[in-house]
Design an enzyme around this catalytic site. Structure first.
Site, PDB file in Angstrom:
ATOM      1  CE  LYS A 121      -4.018   8.646 -34.788  1.00  0.00           C
ATOM      2  NZ  LYS A 121      -3.915   9.008 -33.353  1.00  0.00           N
ATOM      3  CE  LYS A 168     -10.198  11.697 -35.681  1.00  0.00           C
ATOM      4  NZ  LYS A 168     -10.346  10.413 -34.960  1.00  0.00           N
ATOM      5  CG  HIS A 207     -11.052   4.673 -25.824  1.00  0.00           C
ATOM      6  ND1 HIS A 207      -9.682   4.713 -25.645  1.00  0.00           N
ATOM      7  CD2 HIS A 207     -11.352   5.748 -26.601  1.00  0.00           C
ATOM      8  CE1 HIS A 207      -9.181   5.757 -26.277  1.00  0.00           C
ATOM      9  NE2 HIS A 207     -10.170   6.404 -26.866  1.00  0.00           N
ATOM     10  CG  HIS A 256      -6.622   9.674 -26.226  1.00  0.00           C
ATOM     11  ND1 HIS A 256      -7.407  10.766 -25.976  1.00  0.00           N
ATOM     12  CD2 HIS A 256      -7.342   8.863 -27.047  1.00  0.00           C
ATOM     13  CE1 HIS A 256      -8.564  10.632 -26.626  1.00  0.00           C
ATOM     14  NE2 HIS A 256      -8.551   9.491 -27.268  1.00  0.00           N
ATOM     15  CD  GLU A 292      -1.369  11.305 -33.703  1.00  0.00           C
ATOM     16  OE1 GLU A 292      -0.580  10.681 -32.987  1.00  0.00           O
ATOM     17  OE2 GLU A 292      -2.587  11.058 -33.734  1.00  0.00           O
ATOM     18  CD  GLU A 313     -12.310  10.084 -27.744  1.00  0.00           C
ATOM     19  OE1 GLU A 313     -11.885  11.223 -28.041  1.00  0.00           O
ATOM     20  OE2 GLU A 313     -11.553   9.121 -27.530  1.00  0.00           O
ATOM     21  NE  ARG A 366      -5.334  12.017 -36.927  1.00  0.00           N
ATOM     22  CZ  ARG A 366      -5.751  11.117 -37.799  1.00  0.00           C
ATOM     23  NH1 ARG A 366      -5.309  11.163 -39.043  1.00  0.00           N
ATOM     24  NH2 ARG A 366      -6.611  10.177 -37.454  1.00  0.00           N
ATOM     25  CG  HIS A 384      -4.243   4.971 -25.082  1.00  0.00           C
ATOM     26  ND1 HIS A 384      -3.601   5.409 -26.225  1.00  0.00           N
ATOM     27  CD2 HIS A 384      -5.564   5.002 -25.372  1.00  0.00           C
ATOM     28  CE1 HIS A 384      -4.507   5.683 -27.156  1.00  0.00           C
ATOM     29  NE2 HIS A 384      -5.702   5.455 -26.657  1.00  0.00           N
ATOM     30  CG  ASN A 394      -3.613  11.140 -29.543  1.00  0.00           C
ATOM     31  OD1 ASN A 394      -4.490  10.315 -29.723  1.00  0.00           O
ATOM     32  ND2 ASN A 394      -2.633  11.332 -30.410  1.00  0.00           N
ATOM     33  NE  ARG A 444       3.194  -5.756 -51.143  1.00  0.00           N
ATOM     34  CZ  ARG A 444       3.368  -6.886 -51.831  1.00  0.00           C
ATOM     35  NH1 ARG A 444       2.513  -7.215 -52.786  1.00  0.00           N
ATOM     36  NH2 ARG A 444       4.393  -7.674 -51.566  1.00  0.00           N
TER      37      ARG A 444
END
Length: 356
Positions: free
Chosen positions: A143, A227, A265, A248, A237, A185, A241, A252, A245, A121
């Site tokens: 992330k 960032k 990417h 993206h 997010e 990026e 935030r 994606h 993206n 956990r």
């Protein structure tokens, strides 16, 4: 010798430093100080481990260290690969005071962080990114996750590292294609929130492509500063935030529809950023500036030929979708991004081929 720079991601008890410099893996930094327990598992891949694993282990004197090298590539960013890390942790008798260390690019960092979030956990982990894309983006912000055949990064968790250690010397072995992918990026940060940085990139792109150490150090530091500020204000997010993206949603979809790894990417995000700019209600001059900068970086400015239904099906699983409503990160102008569900649907159809 260049001076190290340390930034802070301010998240209360989850705050952590980002240290940027040269020679950090060759004795210039005591990483063991950030490993609270007696043992750690270093996760790398078959490309990076032969280059930097021994140097990293030398920085962990006094710790019991084991390592695992994953297959290289986005296609291996799967639950099955993460299970291999969990199997290694169980096999070595790892406890809750074990620290995982990610040594590699964004795939290694994302999978390692997700394994750390899940094992018992949640155990500590450290990011040691070795690609430009990971150094300026994926290693910062917590992330973590893996891909699913239906979409990118659909399975994961927020799990912040103890430290992000960026040794810019690792970029000396980075292939040119991956360097350019990382620059996508970097360009994103200027486009969404720092027009001055965007202008600096326009003036210094060739130095970055030539791997000029000072230029790279500045670009990495500024990207991490931007960032860190955004993540500190919106860790999970729920609001601003999401501007990180930019490009993206389209990017994606490109990665997923072509098959993970066919386009890198950053390449997919570059094409996606220009698509998002075209969807924005912004001046053509700003769109042309973005296109020119992406071209100067050697990045794609047009998507591959996908069917309209591929675009819409994949974008429908985007994590910004709310109440079945597709949302995009768009630009009012260069340096000013926002998230919205209000966009020109006809223009979107044109961009994805649905209007053909």
């Amino acid at each position: 010798m260049s001076t190290n720079h340390t930034l802070k991601v301010s998240l209360g008890e989850r705050s952590y430093p980002i240290t940027i410099g040269r020679n950090l893996l060759r004795g210039g930094f005591g990483l063991a100080d950030f490993v609270a327990g007696p043992d750690c598992l270093v996760v790398s891949n078959e490309t990076v481990a032969p280059l930097y694993l021994d140097a990293l282990l030398a920085n962990l004197a006094g710790k019991q260290c084991t390592s695992v090298a994953l297959a290289d590539g986005e296609v291996h960013k799967t639950v099955a690969t993460m299970h291999g890390i969990l199997d290694k942790l169980v096999e070595t008798g790892a406890n809750r005071d074990t620290t995982l260390i990610a040594l590699g690019g964004g795939v290694v960092g994302d999978i390692t962080g997700f394994a750390a979030a899940c094992y018992m956990r949640g155990v500590a982990f450290i990011q040691v990114p070795t690609t430009l894309l990971a150094q300026v983006d994926s290693s910062v912000g917590g992330k973590t996750g893996v891909n699913h055949p239906g979409g990118k990064n659909l399975i994961g968790a927020f799990h912040q590292p103890q430290i992000v250690l960026i040794d810019t010397d690792t970029l000396s072995t980075l292939p040119e294609r991956e360097l350019k992918a990382g620059l996508a990026e970097v360009i994103k940060y200027g486009a969404i929130c720092d027009l001055g940085f965007f202008g600096w990139l326009e003036q210094n792109m060739q130095l970055l492509l030539d791997k000029d150490p000072d230029a790279l150090a500045f670009a990495i530091r500024r990207s991490c500063e931007l960032k860190a500020e955004i993540v500190a204000a919106d860790e999970r997010e729920s609001g601003r935030r999401a501007i990180l993206n930019f490009g993206h949603t389209f990017g994606h979809a490109i990665e997923n529809c072509l098959g993970y790894g066919e386009w890198l990417h950053g390449e997919a995000v570059a094409a996606g950023m220009l698509m998002a700019a075209e969807l924005s209600a912004m001046d053509r001059e700003d769109i042309n500036r973005l296109s020119a900068l992406l071209n100067a970086a050697g990045l794609p400015t047009a998507p591959p030929p996908l069917r309209a239904e591929q675009w819409m099906q994949t974008m429908g699983l985007d994590k910004k979708v709310q109440a079945k409503q597709l949302r995009f990160v768009l630009l009012r102008e260069l340096g000013d991004a926002y998230i919205t569900a209000e966009y020109d649907a006809t223009r979107l159809d044109q961009l994805t081929g649905a209007a053909a």
